[in-house]
Design an enzyme around this catalytic site. Structure first.
Site, short mmCIF file in Angstrom:
data_model
loop_
_atom_site.label_atom_id
_atom_site.label_comp_id
_atom_site.label_asym_id
_atom_site.label_seq_id
_atom_site.Cartn_x
_atom_site.Cartn_y
_atom_site.Cartn_z
N VAL A 230 47.84 79.30 31.21
CA VAL A 230 46.99 78.66 32.21
C VAL A 230 47.88 78.19 33.34
O VAL A 230 48.88 77.50 33.11
CB VAL A 230 46.21 77.47 31.61
CG1 VAL A 230 45.36 76.81 32.67
CG2 VAL A 230 45.37 77.92 30.44
N ASP B 93 34.32 75.27 18.11
CA ASP B 93 35.74 74.89 18.10
C ASP B 93 35.92 73.55 18.81
O ASP B 93 36.82 73.39 19.65
CB ASP B 93 36.59 75.97 18.76
CG ASP B 93 38.08 75.78 18.47
OD1 ASP B 93 38.41 75.06 17.51
OD2 ASP B 93 38.91 76.35 19.21
N LEU C 37 50.55 75.43 33.55
CA LEU C 37 50.09 74.19 32.94
C LEU C 37 50.21 74.20 31.42
O LEU C 37 50.38 73.15 30.81
CB LEU C 37 48.63 73.91 33.34
CG LEU C 37 48.36 73.75 34.85
CD1 LEU C 37 46.87 73.56 35.09
CD2 LEU C 37 49.15 72.59 35.42
N GLY C 38 50.12 75.37 30.82
CA GLY C 38 50.22 75.45 29.37
C GLY C 38 50.00 76.88 28.90
O GLY C 38 49.78 77.81 29.69
#
Length: 1037
Positions: A35, A152, A27-28
């Protein structure tokens, strides 16, 4: 964690499954790893797996001898992420590890990041933006109440589920905030970091999270960031953040309430900054608050829960400590003494022990509340076939996990390998200090939990009721069931104590080790098993929700697909109607009451005979002779079939009439010039078609068809039609020999005519048709022989061309301008005399052949034309074969060149020509000796710049009529373009150039140059431009 030797499997190819999860597409990628999408092998539930490399732990200072042991801070971070149970916080389902990687099984957010939503759609409407912002504030408030700061926060770390609910993710920068200690680590993104973090000062994490939320609110409402630098200079950006310097949007962009809230959040001093709970009560959030939002706010834990974890709901301090939670804290701190943890819990101020205690206590309350809600209206029934297993062990076994080694390890590992790894079920533990009054902690899925009875720590001997540790520890069926949910599969650890479970971790024969996947550590696994149990009811609920979501998605897609199909069908119908309208508008013939197709000539004739319409002379007839029209073909009606014989006969006569009109159209004035003694012909008036009776022909005197005479053709404009009409007529030239002998033919026709040299200039200038015909014939022969015998051609013998007209409204009639004019004669060898066809059948007033296209003569007088008398040369070669003459049109010269050409001819002729000045508004034509470029000139009485701008606009408006590839050179005032052959004027394709030149005294000159193509087309374009200029009154008189 203690890891067995798995070197034989570490070099193997990475497995596509981790525990029960089957890994899928990536996914990334993140800073710590990638991921991947994962799916449960049994339930099909989809999750996101975050893969973290263990090399990062070693780089961060973990120098343990055993590389497989996770750092304590990582274990605590994972527990914190799991214990944060809130709808707006991304859930952590499970944790697995291999020799090289750590796998975090996370909740899958289908709609991706909030950042992508802002990039794709821009700023959100205020209602939607505030709904997203409220969910962010509620989720952060939940974390702050438990002492956790994110540090964050940015749109990239805010995910959206299938219903566009906010999920706060990526707690990699999260920290536990205490009152005693301030945070010092500078972390986060520069655009969203608070001024105190950018300045490098110790800070309180709660206030820094509020600043980040204010930047996110600004981005949601405006689609941009308050602190940004276009050139990417980070130093200037950080200076802006330190000063809090940003531009507040005005009232037209965001509301006053939004301006007020942003102004209270983005305050440099963290002590003056608005608190997280005060944001929830701001008027902007109250404006769009619903009942569901109010309930979510009410369910938030106490704001100071992390400060007073032992206080009750009324903030009264309670001295009792939950023993089960205390034992879990002992496990988490790896054997730390319980008294030390209790003292930390009771001392003043905040510490990590209090925060973790508050997290576990909150988790326990949520689990009990969820279990009671599910079982509220259920009646518990005793099941005889269900068993309840309890394990009793002394606390000494808990504190000394490896004290019992009564049997060989091999036998123990085999037995437990079958019981655990084959079923792939994880064990659940609940540590209790009292076997009578302790109760299990029911998890959210109501899975069965076995609790362990822990006796006094001083008891060293094994109780008599405890069976052999290597045998199953089960009671009889009469034992009372302790699980909350009936009919759930048993998934408990059947060992005697935690000591035996710890020994199993070190065993090499575990099936988990064979599959290259294991739990993180013995003590940590104990806690993970207790709070991470993937309960059956929870999975079933997720499956049901997933199924409902898929059904709704399928319905939504079906509705959208149907709507798209309807829109496409409507657009196709609309496009078809527009295209049909364009076709109808493009057809030049009227379409009124045309019931049938226009393709067949018989239908046209029947319609004309039936309707008897007075057709305009400016329209062109539709017939099969016109190649530019292709209407739809339809069948003839039944009533027309009876007229077939008559219509076929009529068709032949009409076709012959049209052919004769094209054959004889331009010869009327020629015939009149050859017969000066005959009476003048009356002009043919415009009249409708009144009859189609057979025309009378003289077979002995006239050829009936064009094909009967093999002659070259030269197409020019007929004087019998208006200049708005595009009809052309064909002048028949009887072979190239007849060109030489035309004067002799005229002498034979009337021997009393004077020779050519005595022809007066006035008579010649009044009737340019004869000279123009001879010139055109001569030009044809010259153009063809130019490439072969160009050196033998005498350019002085070529007659000068005459202007073709001054405008579309100025026409010639068919009268003889001067009955006493003297025709041109030339001595030559006698040739066969061919009689031109007579026009007796078209001289009547009601003649049907040509009356449709004629109109009354214009009252505008024609300008006097200048002609030069010169003999026709005979030095053209006779070797060209008959019928090969082409339609190449000669180039033109200016007036000065024409005079030079005439002066040269004076040396060879007896009588010098008399030059009459041409009208300035006529189009000038001249012919070069061998050139093929035609030049036309138009004089205007306005400056050249103004004239160029007018031409620019005029030609731009004519693009729809066939003008293509127009290029405007403003500097040199040159226009180039092309008239395509598919234009509405049905002209040949021609490439042309138009130059606008100064002509002195504020006047200008338009010069037309033909590069390639048809002279007729360029002349037509120049004539149309001249007409427009004449109407505007700018032609030079």
């Amino acid at each position: 964690m203690t890891v067995a030797n798995t070197e034989t499997h570490s070099a193997a190819k990475p497995s596509s499954t981790i525990g029960p999860w089957k890994l899928g597409e990536t996914l990334g990628f993140g800073s710590t790893g990638k991921v991947q999408l994962a799916q449960h092998e049994r339930t099909g539930h989809r999750t996101a797996v975050k893969v973290i490399s263990k090399s990062i732990f070693n780089n961060n200072g973990n120098h343990s001898n055993d590389d497989s042991v996770l750092p304590y801070n990582i274990e605590r971070e994972i527990v914190i992420m799991k214990l944060l149970s809130h709808p707006n916080v991304l859930s952590l389902y499970d944790v697995w590890e291999t020799n090289n990687n750590l796998y975090l099984i996370l909740e899958y957010a289908e709609k991706g990041e909030l950042f992508n939503l802002l990039v794709d759609h821009g700023p959100l409407p205020e209602r939607e933006a505030i709904n997203c912002f409220r969910q962010i504030i509620i989720g952060i408030s939940y974390c702050h109440a438990l002492g956790i700061v994110h540090r964050d926060l940015k749109p990239e770390n805010l995910l959206l589920d299938s219903f566009y609910n906010i999920k706060i993710a990526d707690f990699g920068m999260a920290a536990l905030q205490t009152d005693a200690d301030l945070l010092e680590t500078s972390c986060g993104s520069p655009h969203y970091a608070a001024p105190e973090i950018v300045s490098g000062l110790p800070y309180e994490g709660f206030a820094s999270d509020v600043w980040s939320c204010g930047v996110i609110l600004f981005a949601l409402l405006t689609g941009r960031l308050p602190f940004d630098e276009e050139n990417g200079n980070v130093r200037d950006l950080l200076l802006k953040v330190q000063k809090g310097q940003f531009e507040m949007p005005n009232d037209t962009e965001i509301s006053r309430d939004a301006q007020d809230l942003i102004g209270k959040i983005l305050v440099v001093d963290p002590r003056q900054r608005i608190k997280i709970r005060d944001i929830l009560s701001h008027p902007l959030l109250k404006k769009y608050q619903t009942i569901k939002d109010s309930k979510s706010i009410k369910d938030l834990p106490r704001e100071n829960t992390y400060l007073y974890p032992l206080a009750d709901s009324n903030n009264h301090t309670s001295a009792s400590i939950d023993d089960s939670i205390l034992q879990n804290l002992v496990v988490l701190w790896h054997g730390r003494h319980a008294d030390d943890i209790v003292s930390k819990l009771k001392e003043n101020g905040t510490n990590k022990e209090k925060i973790l205690y508050a997290l576990l206590y909150r988790f326990k309350l949520d689990s009990v509340r969820g279990s009671n809600k599910k079982n509220r209206n259920k009646i518990k029934k005793t099941k005889k076939n269900k068993r309840s297993s309890t394990l009793s062990s002394s606390s000494s076994l808990l504190l000394n996990n490896r004290s019992i080694q009564s049997t060989p390890r091999r036998r123990t590992s085999k037995r437990h390998s079958r019981e655990f790894s084959s079923s792939r079920k994880r064990s659940s533990f609940l540590l209790s200090s009292n076997p009578t009054d302790s109760s299990p902690i029911p998890l959210r899925s109501s899975k069965r939990i076995t609790h362990i009875n822990v006796a006094s720590a001083n008891t060293q001997a094994t109780p008599s009721g405890v069976p052999n540790p290597h045998k199953r520890n089960s009671k009889k069926r009469s034992s009372k069931r302790l699980s909350y949910m009936p009919n759930t599969k048993r998934s408990s650890l059947t060992s005697k104590s935690l000591s035996n479970f710890t020994n199993l971790i070190d065993d090499d024969d575990w099936e988990y080790i064979e599959k290259d996947a294991k739990r993180t550590s013995s003590n940590f696994a104990t806690l993970i098993d207790e709070i991470f149990e993937p309960e059956k009811f929870e999975l079933a609920k997720r499956e049901k929700a997933e199924l409902q979501r898929k059904v709704q998605e399928a319905k939504r897609q079906s509705v959208n697909a149907q709507k798209i199909n309807e829109d496409e069908f409507g657009s196709e119908v609309s496009d078809g109607m527009k295209e049909l309208k364009k076709i109808n508008d493009k057809v030049s013939s009227p379409l009124i009451n045309y019931e049938f197709s226009q393709q067949e000539l018989l239908q046209d004739i029947d319609t004309l005979l039936t309707n008897r319409y007075q057709l305009s002379s400016y329209t062109r007839p539709i017939s099969r002779l016109d190649p530019g029209l292709t209407p739809v073909t339809e069948t003839l009606p039944n009533n027309l079939k009876e007229k077939t014989a008559l219509l076929q006969d009529t068709e032949k006569k009409i076709i012959e009439t049209i052919r004769r009109s094209k054959f004889l159209g331009s010869l009327l004035n020629v015939r009149g010039g050859l017969s000066p003694g005959k009476s003048e012909l009356a002009p043919i008036e415009e009249s409708p078609i009144v009859s189609t009776t057979p025309l009378i022909y003289n077979d002995r005197m006239e050829p009936r068809r064009i094909s009967d005479v093999e002659v070259p053709h030269f197409t020019r404009k007929s004087k019998h039609f208006t200049t708005a009409n595009n009809r052309r007529s064909v002048l028949s030239l009887y072979a190239k020999d007849s060109i030489k002998d035309l004067n002799e033919f005229l002498i034979k026709e009337d021997p009393d005519l004077p020779p050519q040299g005595s022809t007066d200039n006035e008579s010649r200038s009044e009737d340019p048709e004869i000279a123009e015909s001879i010139t055109d014939s001569r030009n044809i022969q010259y153009d063809e022989d130019d490439s072969k015998d160009g050196d033998n051609v005498n350019n002085d013998n070529i007659l000068s061309d005459f202007p073709q007209g001054v405008g579309i409204s100025q026409e010639y009639d068919m009268k003889d301008k001067n009955p006493n004019q003297s025709p041109i004669s030339k001595s030559a060898e006698p040739t066969l005399v061919v009689k031109l066809p007579s026009l007796s059948s078209f001289q009547g007033k009601n003649a049907s052949g040509l009356g449709l296209y004629q109109r009354e003569p214009s009252k505008v007088t024609l300008p006097s034309l200048t002609s030069n008398n010169s003999s026709v040369g005979e030095n053209i070669e006779d070797g060209a074969e008959k019928g090969t003459e082409s339609e190449k049109i000669a180039a033109s010269l200016s007036d000065d060149d024409l005079k030079e050409d005439n002066d040269k001819k004076d040396n060879d002729t007896v009588n010098a020509p008399t030059t009459v000045k041409k009208p300035p508004n006529s189009v000038l034509l001249k012919k070069f000796s061998k050139g093929k470029i035609l030049e036309l000139e138009i004089h205007a009485k306005i400056p050249e710049k103004r004239l160029y701008e007018g031409l620019h606009k005029l030609l731009e408006g004519w693009k729809q009529y066939g003008l293509k590839n127009l290029v405007f050179n403003i500097t040199n005032m040159i226009i180039t373009g092309k008239l395509v052959n598919d234009s509405i004027l049905f002209l040949r394709s021609t490439l042309f150039e138009i130059m606008v030149l100064p002509n002195g005294d504020g006047r200008s000159l338009i010069k037309f140059n033909k590069k390639t193509g048809s002279t007729k087309t360029l002349t037509k374009l120049a004539t149309e431009i001249q007409i427009i200029l004449q109407k505007e009154g700018v032609l030079d008189k």
